[in-house]
Design an enzyme around this catalytic site. Structure first.
Site, PDB file in Angstrom:
ATOM      1  CG  ASP A 261      -1.854   1.186   1.287  1.00  0.00           C
ATOM      2  OD1 ASP A 261      -1.941   1.915   0.274  1.00  0.00           O
ATOM      3  OD2 ASP A 261      -2.498   1.372   2.345  1.00  0.00           O
ATOM      4  CE  LYS A 268      -0.388   3.792   3.398  1.00  0.00           C
ATOM      5  NZ  LYS A 268      -1.222   4.412   4.435  1.00  0.00           N
ATOM      6  NE  ARG A 342     -11.875   3.222   3.953  1.00  0.00           N
ATOM      7  CZ  ARG A 342     -11.830   4.191   4.850  1.00  0.00           C
ATOM      8  NH1 ARG A 342     -12.820   5.045   4.958  1.00  0.00           N
ATOM      9  NH2 ARG A 342     -10.791   4.296   5.673  1.00  0.00           N
TER      10      ARG A 342
HETATM   11  N1  BES Z   1      -3.255   0.170   5.249  1.00  0.00           N
HETATM   12  C1  BES Z   1      -3.646   1.441   5.706  1.00  0.00           C
HETATM   13  C2  BES Z   1      -3.931   1.467   7.210  1.00  0.00           C
HETATM   14  C3  BES Z   1      -2.732   1.464   8.110  1.00  0.00           C
HETATM   15  C4  BES Z   1      -1.951   2.569   8.257  1.00  0.00           C
HETATM   16  C5  BES Z   1      -2.449   0.352   8.860  1.00  0.00           C
HETATM   17  C6  BES Z   1      -0.886   2.562   9.122  1.00  0.00           C
HETATM   18  C7  BES Z   1      -1.393   0.338   9.741  1.00  0.00           C
HETATM   19  C8  BES Z   1      -0.605   1.445   9.867  1.00  0.00           C
HETATM   20  C9  BES Z   1      -4.910   1.905   4.998  1.00  0.00           C
HETATM   21  O1  BES Z   1      -5.046   1.502   3.683  1.00  0.00           O
HETATM   22  C10 BES Z   1      -4.878   3.403   4.989  1.00  0.00           C
HETATM   23  O2  BES Z   1      -4.008   3.943   4.376  1.00  0.00           O
HETATM   24  N2  BES Z   1      -5.818   4.015   5.688  1.00  0.00           N
HETATM   25  C11 BES Z   1      -5.860   5.438   5.782  1.00  0.00           C
HETATM   26  C12 BES Z   1      -7.302   5.865   5.659  1.00  0.00           C
HETATM   27  C13 BES Z   1      -7.480   7.344   5.494  1.00  0.00           C
HETATM   28  C14 BES Z   1      -6.951   7.786   4.147  1.00  0.00           C
HETATM   29  C15 BES Z   1      -8.925   7.680   5.632  1.00  0.00           C
HETATM   30  C16 BES Z   1      -5.293   5.845   7.146  1.00  0.00           C
HETATM   31  O3  BES Z   1      -5.555   5.166   8.127  1.00  0.00           O
HETATM   32  O4  BES Z   1      -4.561   6.816   7.174  1.00  0.00           O
HETATM   33 ZN    ZN Z   2      -4.083  -0.218   3.191  1.00  0.00          ZN
HETATM   34 MN    MN Z   3      -4.073   2.845   2.323  1.00  0.00          MN
END
Ligand code: BES
Ligand code: ZN
Ligand code: MN
Length: 510
Positions: A261, A268, A342
């Site tokens: 991801d 990120k 999601r």
């Molecule tokens: N895989 C990530 C969630 C995650 C982030 C897990 C850090 C463990 C550590 C997920 O796909 C994600 O990026 N979620 C975002 C959602 C936001 C954009 C609403 C998040 O949590 O920042």
């Molecule tokens: Zn993710």
């Molecule tokens: Mn993500």
């Protein structure tokens, strides 16, 4: 590592030839005349050992004891939790020594629980598991053979149940850790599907793998949208464990399988981005659970669904503001391409409908917000069904793989409203783990559903960076609990016939 159960009285323990003898010392120790319990009683009396978990006293080549090393390990009330702490501490103390054969002595305990034996087995695995796949010189753990020693035949019977469950669980957890730990270039969607296919060779497990064409035909526009930014083709993995009659409605497990991801166009930050190889830990936990099921062969049906792909930026990638159509027909405005979990899960949840499931549990490293809310101790549990939530919570407690129920009030879905589609894929920052769950909730209306957010619990960062194998223990206990529940009352069937009868019968009673 293999495990062996032996009946050894306290008197016999001292003649057991082994590299290390770990003696569990309970707070209510009743010493006998044998050298081992005499030693333990003396150590407690003199104040050199406390019978508390984590407290240790080690000896080397002790007269009257055949084992090379003896570790006295306080274990308090000998609960599963305390046994886990005691065994972890003892193995940590023995880590630098050359121990290949270890004897864990439970003969000193007044009473024995199967859960305590299972905890000892899993603690041995956790202490010795080493990832070697992408190292040029593999140095696997030295500890090879663990003997679990109990006092008598009655103890052996209890211990056997705990040992069998523990060994199956260890296989499942280690399988999950292995695939979760592999870097993204060694665990592509295609390779992950290959791992699933390997499981398909085991008894009562069948595996089907769908590629881009089949997924397009199913209309999984949301899943496809995430995958379109990557040169790696997506895979949709369908596993079946058929341990019960065909008519028995299955439990469906859905695992998030983002093999890496980056965040996509909503990219990120660089720091710790490597840890996003763990974004398929939900998928790994589904595979691990199937590995354990194959071992235990319980009387139930389970389906595993894994939408697997990479989330990459690129000229083909989805852009913030893009609107896609999910398999359910609902349109989704992708406001943040980093909220991709999601987007792949929603189509898998729609696909789950065809199995007329008894329950659907999705498992996902879904939100950073869940890490903030619950840290690394408990996974987030969200459920539309109180009975399912209770069963999962209980399974978390019994397996010491904890979770904590979070709310799902409809008010939390307000922020997902948009002018351009049926739903947006993100709301504001507030309550981020809950709004993510509310998004999924829209796609899980037709069956009892639960969502486990394992973002904080699936792996550890820092010096001990690596996958934990969670929540395989929770899932396995939940599933085994379903077997017990089905035995207690007539089973529900996919056709709904018996299910209806059961329901009206209970209504009459009430
Ligand atoms: N895989 C990530 C969630 C995650 C982030 C897990 C850090 C463990 C550590 C997920 O796909 C994600 O990026 N979620 C975002 C959602 C936001 C954009 C609403 C998040 O949590 O920042
Ligand atoms: Zn993710
Ligand atoms: Mn993500």
């Amino acid at each position: 590592m293999d495990f062996e159960l032996k009946t050894l009285t306290r008197a016999r323990i001292c003649s057991e030839k082994t590299d290390a003898l770990v003696v569990l010392v309970p707070q209510d120790l009743t010493p006998g005349s044998d050298p081992v319990s005499t030693l333990a009683a003396l150590a407690i009396k003199s104040g050199d050992l406390e019978a508390k978990p984590g407290k240790l006293l080690s000896a080397y080549r002790t007269p009257g004891i055949a084992a090379t090393r003896v570790v006295l390990a306080g274990v308090g009330d000998a609960s599963a939790k305390n046994v886990r702490s005691a065994v972890s501490a003892a193995l940590a103390a023995l880590k630098s020594s050359n121990v290949q054969r270890l004897t864990l002595c439970f003969s000193t305990l007044g009473s024995l629980q199967a859960e305590a034996i299972r905890a000892a087995v899993t603690a041995c695995s956790d202490a010795t598991y080493t990832y070697t796949t992408t190292k040029s010189k593999a140095s696997p753990a030295k500890l090879r053979h663990v003997v679990v020693a109990v006092n008598d035949a009655a103890g052996a019977k209890i211990a056997k149940a705990g040992l069998d469950k523990g060994v199956a669980l260890v296989k499942g957890v280690e399988f999950a850790k292995e695939w979760a730990n592999r870097p993204a270039n060694h665990a592509t969607p295609t390779l992950l599907a290959g791992a699933a296919k390997e499981l398909g060779k085991l008894r009562n497990i069948k595996v089907d793998v769908l590629g881009p064409k089949e997924v397009a035909k199913l209309g999984m526009g949301s899943f496809m949208a995430v995958a379109q930014g990557s040169a790696e083709p997506l895979r949709f993995i369908v596993l079946r464990y058929d341990g019960a009659a065909k008519a028995v409605a299955p439990v469906v497990l859905v695992g998030k399988g983002i093999t890496f991801d980056t965040g996509g166009i909503s990219i990120k930050p660089a720091a710790e981005m490597d840890e996003m190889k763990f974004d398929m830990c939900g998928a790994a936990s589904v595979l691990g659970t199937f590995r354990a099921l194959a071992e235990l062969q319980p009387d139930l049906n389970v389906v595993g669904l894994i939408p697997a792909c990479e989330n990459m930026p690129g000229s083909r990638a989805i852009k913030p503001g893009d609107v896609v159509t999910s398999m359910s027909g609902q349109t989704i405005e992708i406001l943040n391409t980093d909220a991709e979990g999601r987007l792949v899960l929603c189509d898998a949840l729609t696909y789950a409908e065809r199995f007329k499931p008894k329950a659907v549990v999705d498992i996902a490293t879904l939100t950073g917000a869940c890490v903030i809310a619950l840290g690394g101790v408990r996974s987030g549990l969200f459920s539309s069904d109180d009975a399912l939530a209770a069963a999962l919570s209980e399974a978390g407690e019994s397996s010491m793989d904890l979770c904590w129920r979070m709310p799902l009030d409809d008010d939390y879905a307000e922020g997902l409203k948009t002018n351009f589609a049926d739903v947006a894929n993100v709301a504001g920052r507030a309550g981020g783990a809950i709004t993510a769950a509310k998004f999924l909730h829209r796609f899980a209306a037709s069956f009892p559903w639960a969502h486990l957010d394992i973002a904080g619990t699936a792996w550890k960062g820092g010096a001990a960076k690596g996958a934990t194998g969670r929540p395989v223990p929770l899932l396995l206990d939940y599933l085994l609990g379903q077997v017990a529940a089905a035995k207690a009352k007539p089973s529900t069937t996919a056709s709904g016939k018996t299910a209806k009868k059961t329901r009206s019968a209970s209504r009459t009673r009430a």
